[in-house]
Motif scaffolding. Structure first.
Motif, PDB file in Angstrom:
ATOM      1  N   TRP B 203      35.837 -27.925 -49.534  1.00  0.00           N
ATOM      2  CA  TRP B 203      34.385 -27.995 -49.282  1.00  0.00           C
ATOM      3  C   TRP B 203      33.801 -26.595 -49.111  1.00  0.00           C
ATOM      4  CZ3 TRP B 203      34.990 -32.126 -44.798  1.00  0.00           C
ATOM      5  CH2 TRP B 203      35.452 -33.327 -45.348  1.00  0.00           C
ATOM      6  N   VAL B 204      34.494 -25.777 -48.330  1.00  0.00           N
ATOM      7  CA  VAL B 204      33.971 -24.430 -48.073  1.00  0.00           C
ATOM      8  C   VAL B 204      34.048 -23.572 -49.333  1.00  0.00           C
ATOM      9  CG1 VAL B 204      34.321 -22.320 -46.730  1.00  0.00           C
ATOM     10  CG2 VAL B 204      34.459 -24.565 -45.605  1.00  0.00           C
ATOM     11  N   ALA B 205      35.146 -23.690 -50.045  1.00  0.00           N
ATOM     12  CA  ALA B 205      35.318 -22.876 -51.253  1.00  0.00           C
ATOM     13  C   ALA B 205      34.289 -23.216 -52.322  1.00  0.00           C
ATOM     14  CB  ALA B 205      36.732 -23.045 -51.808  1.00  0.00           C
ATOM     15  N   THR B 206      33.806 -24.467 -52.332  1.00  0.00           N
ATOM     16  CA  THR B 206      32.919 -24.907 -53.412  1.00  0.00           C
ATOM     17  C   THR B 206      31.489 -25.206 -52.957  1.00  0.00           C
ATOM     18  OG1 THR B 206      33.514 -27.220 -53.065  1.00  0.00           O
ATOM     19  CG2 THR B 206      34.855 -25.964 -54.644  1.00  0.00           C
ATOM     20  N   ARG B 207      31.175 -24.939 -51.686  1.00  0.00           N
ATOM     21  CA  ARG B 207      29.839 -25.213 -51.154  1.00  0.00           C
ATOM     22  C   ARG B 207      29.427 -26.671 -51.369  1.00  0.00           C
ATOM     23  NH1 ARG B 207      25.646 -20.574 -52.786  1.00  0.00           N
ATOM     24  NH2 ARG B 207      24.568 -21.430 -50.992  1.00  0.00           N
ATOM     25  N   SER B 208      30.231 -27.552 -50.872  1.00  0.00           N
ATOM     26  CA  SER B 208      29.961 -28.982 -51.067  1.00  0.00           C
ATOM     27  C   SER B 208      28.664 -29.400 -50.370  1.00  0.00           C
ATOM     28  CB  SER B 208      31.128 -29.803 -50.521  1.00  0.00           C
ATOM     29  OG  SER B 208      31.322 -29.543 -49.146  1.00  0.00           O
ATOM     30  N   GLY B 209      28.073 -30.445 -50.892  1.00  0.00           N
ATOM     31  CA  GLY B 209      26.873 -31.032 -50.304  1.00  0.00           C
ATOM     32  C   GLY B 209      27.262 -32.287 -49.548  1.00  0.00           C
ATOM     33  N   GLY B 210      26.644 -32.504 -48.402  1.00  0.00           N
ATOM     34  CA  GLY B 210      27.151 -33.553 -47.524  1.00  0.00           C
ATOM     35  C   GLY B 210      26.188 -34.667 -47.213  1.00  0.00           C
ATOM     36  N   THR B 217      22.277 -29.168 -45.323  1.00  0.00           N
ATOM     37  CA  THR B 217      22.763 -29.994 -46.429  1.00  0.00           C
ATOM     38  C   THR B 217      24.160 -29.617 -46.886  1.00  0.00           C
ATOM     39  OG1 THR B 217      21.717 -28.461 -47.955  1.00  0.00           O
ATOM     40  CG2 THR B 217      20.441 -30.404 -47.287  1.00  0.00           C
ATOM     41  N   HIS B 218      24.380 -28.312 -47.031  1.00  0.00           N
ATOM     42  CA  HIS B 218      25.667 -27.834 -47.543  1.00  0.00           C
ATOM     43  C   HIS B 218      26.646 -27.586 -46.398  1.00  0.00           C
ATOM     44  CE1 HIS B 218      23.286 -26.649 -51.202  1.00  0.00           C
ATOM     45  NE2 HIS B 218      24.406 -27.003 -51.794  1.00  0.00           N
ATOM     46  N   ILE B 219      27.910 -27.551 -46.731  1.00  0.00           N
ATOM     47  CA  ILE B 219      28.931 -27.201 -45.738  1.00  0.00           C
ATOM     48  C   ILE B 219      28.646 -25.802 -45.173  1.00  0.00           C
ATOM     49  CG2 ILE B 219      30.595 -26.167 -47.361  1.00  0.00           C
ATOM     50  CD1 ILE B 219      31.535 -28.542 -44.465  1.00  0.00           C
ATOM     51  N   ASP B 220      28.008 -24.959 -45.959  1.00  0.00           N
ATOM     52  CA  ASP B 220      27.639 -23.611 -45.505  1.00  0.00           C
ATOM     53  C   ASP B 220      27.023 -23.625 -44.111  1.00  0.00           C
ATOM     54  OD1 ASP B 220      27.489 -24.119 -48.310  1.00  0.00           O
ATOM     55  OD2 ASP B 220      26.356 -22.286 -48.664  1.00  0.00           O
ATOM     56  N   ASP B 221      26.185 -24.636 -43.887  1.00  0.00           N
ATOM     57  CA  ASP B 221      25.406 -24.688 -42.652  1.00  0.00           C
ATOM     58  C   ASP B 221      26.255 -25.052 -41.440  1.00  0.00           C
ATOM     59  OD1 ASP B 221      23.001 -24.163 -44.089  1.00  0.00           O
ATOM     60  OD2 ASP B 221      22.962 -26.240 -44.720  1.00  0.00           O
ATOM     61  N   PHE B 222      27.471 -25.497 -41.686  1.00  0.00           N
ATOM     62  CA  PHE B 222      28.322 -25.954 -40.583  1.00  0.00           C
ATOM     63  C   PHE B 222      29.441 -24.966 -40.254  1.00  0.00           C
ATOM     64  CE2 PHE B 222      26.244 -29.536 -42.494  1.00  0.00           C
ATOM     65  CZ  PHE B 222      25.815 -30.257 -41.394  1.00  0.00           C
ATOM     66  N   VAL B 223      29.553 -23.914 -41.046  1.00  0.00           N
ATOM     67  CA  VAL B 223      30.664 -22.979 -40.862  1.00  0.00           C
ATOM     68  C   VAL B 223      30.376 -22.019 -39.711  1.00  0.00           C
ATOM     69  CG1 VAL B 223      31.920 -21.062 -41.911  1.00  0.00           C
ATOM     70  CG2 VAL B 223      31.386 -23.098 -43.268  1.00  0.00           C
ATOM     71  N   GLU B 224      31.288 -21.986 -38.743  1.00  0.00           N
ATOM     72  CA  GLU B 224      31.232 -20.965 -37.686  1.00  0.00           C
ATOM     73  C   GLU B 224      32.084 -19.757 -38.050  1.00  0.00           C
ATOM     74  OE1 GLU B 224      32.515 -22.610 -33.970  1.00  0.00           O
ATOM     75  OE2 GLU B 224      30.487 -22.993 -33.281  1.00  0.00           O
ATOM     76  N   SER B 225      33.252 -20.005 -38.599  1.00  0.00           N
ATOM     77  CA  SER B 225      34.107 -18.880 -39.015  1.00  0.00           C
ATOM     78  C   SER B 225      35.178 -19.381 -39.964  1.00  0.00           C
ATOM     79  CB  SER B 225      34.752 -18.199 -37.808  1.00  0.00           C
ATOM     80  OG  SER B 225      35.751 -19.029 -37.253  1.00  0.00           O
ATOM     81  N   GLY B 255      31.756 -20.489 -51.290  1.00  0.00           N
ATOM     82  CA  GLY B 255      31.420 -20.520 -52.710  1.00  0.00           C
ATOM     83  C   GLY B 255      32.277 -19.622 -53.577  1.00  0.00           C
ATOM     84  N   SER B 256      33.288 -19.005 -53.015  1.00  0.00           N
ATOM     85  CA  SER B 256      34.090 -18.080 -53.825  1.00  0.00           C
ATOM     86  C   SER B 256      35.141 -18.822 -54.656  1.00  0.00           C
ATOM     87  CB  SER B 256      34.734 -17.004 -52.951  1.00  0.00           C
ATOM     88  OG  SER B 256      35.592 -17.572 -51.984  1.00  0.00           O
ATOM     89  N   GLU B 257      35.272 -20.116 -54.429  1.00  0.00           N
ATOM     90  CA  GLU B 257      36.055 -20.995 -55.322  1.00  0.00           C
ATOM     91  C   GLU B 257      37.471 -20.499 -55.592  1.00  0.00           C
ATOM     92  OE1 GLU B 257      33.861 -22.541 -58.693  1.00  0.00           O
ATOM     93  OE2 GLU B 257      31.974 -22.583 -57.578  1.00  0.00           O
ATOM     94  N   GLY B 258      38.106 -20.008 -54.569  1.00  0.00           N
ATOM     95  CA  GLY B 258      39.510 -19.633 -54.709  1.00  0.00           C
ATOM     96  C   GLY B 258      39.756 -18.329 -55.433  1.00  0.00           C
ATOM     97  N   THR B 259      38.704 -17.572 -55.692  1.00  0.00           N
ATOM     98  CA  THR B 259      38.892 -16.324 -56.437  1.00  0.00           C
ATOM     99  C   THR B 259      39.170 -15.134 -55.527  1.00  0.00           C
ATOM    100  OG1 THR B 259      36.522 -15.786 -56.408  1.00  0.00           O
ATOM    101  CG2 THR B 259      37.328 -17.099 -58.272  1.00  0.00           C
TER     102      THR B 259
END
Lengths: 534, 534
Positions: B203-210, B217-225, B255-259
């Motif tokens: 989810w974090v790697a791909t910026r999933s929508g929830g 909306t995105h997992i981005d908004d829930f990440v603390e670290s 969103g770095s998708e494993g790169t």
């Protein structure tokens, strides 16, 4: 072109400078605190200030908007931190820029940046000059430096009333922006304390904190897209309401503090002007219980616009609260819907946690412009809180400053105790027993508050820098060791750079340097800010 | 160690595979649509699948958790896009990884990554395998490739009930996460359609929508670290509720998708489990008027958890709405406070814009578990909407897929018309007159919606790839040319890479490459995803 000349010893313009009457009143207040009578220091005349000669010559093709005039160099030597302004008022300008540019168009911006980079000048993007973290100074090791002031790029380029967003040139000041939006029934509602004198570009570059105490707190949350000129060329993100495509291009620029490029324009999300309002001031006998109430309210996700608690010291000083009580200000606002239920729900939660507010002191305006309720302490607080004047207290024998952070709730009580103990000790050492330390929350998240600490105390004239440095060193160390962030919305600049290195991922410095290498390969832009020069 | 073996032809595990009965039923439904009878294709036996020999040998010190077994290589060849699964069901596995690693500890993760990097293997981080954008395949030009599957790093490391946050290992699956949080009265409430089979790290790697249709909306908004292992070492951001210090270290990884590295663990913000709920299904005679109502509601900033509108095609198919009406689903939820007023306010706004809902069809549960109101179309929609089965329709002569985007409100009506015209034409060309295109909003912002388009139509067996590519090319071009984002929450992968290049700042590719150079200097991690190999 300028509506007024910038002041060299306070935030903003000459018109913003405090009067002699105000300075005398401040001196009297300082005397009452310190017991030492000090005359407000004289403001040096521009003509009397000694400045080294410019180390570069402005070519004629740029002379329309680039100047090496003394007054421009003086007014772009310092940011807005009180120690900088103290040096200014004492006539010390050791490291002025060699020239100041006032581009009015993107074409002029391109011309001046190309001139700077091709000549390997140190290049300093300049918004409103209110940095309190040494974010816009000429480094001592710079051989030639140009400050690029965006104040003439100050237009609203486009307003999209349907999506509620507008495209602002980076140099527009807060009041100008709001005045123009008001005519359309819109507002940005982003009010950092520097609001009257700071710019959209500065807000985005430094991740400023704004009006909303919960939910969307930083300017980050309002950015739709950014247009920025870097030495490698233009960088423009697509205007979108949301995206999940790769790492966010905007988030690379937001907080880059002038090290990657010069922000030219920004699309920001707007609000319709609120007409429904509701607010309450709730008193708590205990500071920690008060902050527990804040946690409970923010975790309901009612998202009040205002949710700021003042510890008993601040409640007394800023809102006239008697006794040893903390004051929580809760406020809701909406352009569309009554907020009566929301304030009732929030007040009910506060009361569960020991908060006291009389029903009659809950103020509700159901869109009529006529509020019901008496307001209590909120009105007093609002009047005291707004209006920063960075010049009035200079050189009067009182040292005061602030630092702010954020911390998760689980660590908050210990964090606050540690800060008060360690910084309190440093204050006592540097400023003596009369020093004071206080706290309020400026912003609050479901997972933690953003505490804002203020300190002040008597200081011997000439000892300000040394005393401040001692306190600041301890504050930085303590904040980072206790798990906080070195800054919640004052930026990193040079002041917080070392402490930030302790906080961020170890590899992050290398990543920032590599980003900079891509956009600013010769390291011309604001070297020494955020990261060491590379 | 594995609770079940991964399926090689559907999302998730063998236990998730559709039954023969389900596949026969799907074949019958396909026949009714296409008029061509097709038997569900046989599922090849693992033993019958031809696979090239592994091009590397797993050293004995890694053999405890790294394997070159055929079944592991087969199950890690493809992500979850239907064209991939179609190749799988037809027994085609041209580019399997040469080995699959299942690290259970960070130490094992370090060991396997070091082995990969020191041998210059192509290294593919693998979460739940549900990528629909070709985000985890072995590139054709890779000489040796290892897939690192995080499924054994699936624990909750710590729960902070005070701040409402928890530290999850990257490989934990949605249902396991929710089951463990439920015992503590907490929930993440992040439900991408892949929820049962996808992971926190993915989810974090791909910026999933929830789950939440508005606000966060995105997992981005829930990440603390985030804690991530890169070839250059560990990258760990500080756990904070908010910060304004420099560019965000988390936003470089999200969103770095494993790169850039392999995410090992993530602190995410949680919710208390909701007990107060309110919802309504509102009908509109006109799709565009319905979307105007959505705009009005989201701009009030009531922040409903659900605010999803289905166009008449989707309303008919997914919720049994008769006639040519759009269906708007509005839903509020709270752990702490009744939501009756909120739903009333939202419904009132919807009605102003022509929405029709009977008062009795507004469902309110005031924390009793007993809802009042009849629910109307909402219940039917909920039952139809949840439950994706990516395997059941494979190879039956029906091509179906989706694409999603976001666009500001000012451009939305033209955008929708353009998409329907251009993609509609492409569908007609590729799939004939029986092809269908429909739209719903999955997420909505004050400045614009995130429209989600679905298409399907009859396709000749064996022509799926070609037909799909034609439609997809047109969809990508049209979305980007009309101002949208190439993906709102399905990620970039290899599928959207070229279109994304059109969308992002031109200099951004160089910046991403420089970031990658810092963390993955030999370009081992997921090469070809997001950016061209460097």
């Amino acid at each position: 072109m300028e509506k007024s000349r910038r002041s060299f010893w306070t935030w903003g313009y000459v018109a913003d400078e405090p009067s002699e009457v105000q300075r005398q009143a401040a001196a009297k207040a300082a005397y009452e605190r310190t017991g030492i009578a000090v005359e407000p220091p004289p403001i040096p005349a521009i003509a009397d200030i000694k400045l080294r000669k410019p180390r570069l010559a402005v070519p004629s093709f740029l002379s329309q908007f680039v100047t090496s005039e003394k007054v421009d160099r003086i007014t772009h030597t310092y940011g807005g931190h009180s120690l900088e302004l103290l040096r200014a008022i004492r006539g010390t300008f050791d490291e002025p820029p060699d020239a100041v540019a006032y581009p009015e168009t993107e074409s002029q911006l391109e011309q001046v940046l190309e001139w700077c980079v091709s000549n390997d000048f140190t290049t300093i993007p300049y918004g409103g000059g209110t940095s309190v973290v040494w974010g816009l100074n000429v480094p001592q090791d710079a051989t030639r430096a140009v400050s690029i002031d965006l104040e003439r790029m100050n237009q609203i380029l486009e307003v999209d009333e349907v999506s509620r967003a507008a495209n602002f040139q980076a140099g527009i000041l807060g009041p100008s922006l709001e005045a123009q939006l008001k005519a359309r029934g819109l507002t940005l509602r982003h009010y950092p304390q520097s609001f009257p004198w700071s710019t959209v570009g500065g807000w985005v570059a430094t991740r400023s904190g704004g009006h909303y105490a919960t939910n969307h707190t930083h300017i980050d949350d309002f950015v739709e897209s950014i247009r920025m000129l870097s030495p490698a060329g233009w960088y423009e993100s697509r205007r979108l309401p949301g995206s999940g495509a790769g790492p966010s291009p905007d988030r690379m620029v937001i907080g880059s503090e002038g090290t990657l490029g010069i922000i030219s324009s920004v699309w920001l999300r707007l609000q319709k002007r609120p007409v429904f309002r509701a607010s309450a001031g709730v008193l708590f006998d205990d500071w920690m219980r008060g902050t527990e109430a804040v946690r409970a309210i923010v975790q309901t996700k009612l998202y009040p616009a205002n949710l700021r608690i003042l510890d008993p010291v601040e409640a007394r000083n800023a809102a006239g609260v008697r006794g040893n009580q903390a004051l929580l200000i809760i406020g809701f606002e909406s352009a569309d819907l009554p907020q009566r239920l929301q304030i009732e729900q929030a007040v009910a939660v506060a009361r569960v946690h020991g908060g006291v507010v009389h029903d009659d002191d809950v103020v509700v305006d159901d869109g009529t412009g006529q509020a019901t309720g008496r307001g209590g302490s909120v009105g007093a607080w609002r009047n005291a809180f707004i209006g920063v004047n960075a010049g009035v207290q200079l050189g009067l024998g009182v040292l005061s400053d602030t630092f702010e952070t954020a911390i998760t709730w689980d660590r908050w009580p210990t964090f606050d105790a540690t800060i008060r103990h360690e910084v309190g000790k440093a204050l006592q050492e540097a400023l003596g027993d009369a020093a004071a330390l206080s706290c309020r929350f400026t912003h609050v998240y479901p997972d933690g508050p953003a505490p804002y600490y203020s300190f002040s105390g008597p200081v011997a004239l000439g000892q300000e820098q040394e005393a401040w440095q001692h306190i600041k060193d301890i504050a930085n160390q303590t904040v980072v060791a206790a798990g906080g962030t070195i800054t919640h919305h004052h930026a990193v600049g040079r002041m917080h750079k070392e402490a930030w290195e302790q906080q961020r991922p170890e590899l992050f410095g290398a990543m920032l340097r590599s980003l900079k290498q891509s956009l600013d390969p010769r390291n011309n832009l604001n070297p020494g800010v955020l990261i060491d020069s590379c």
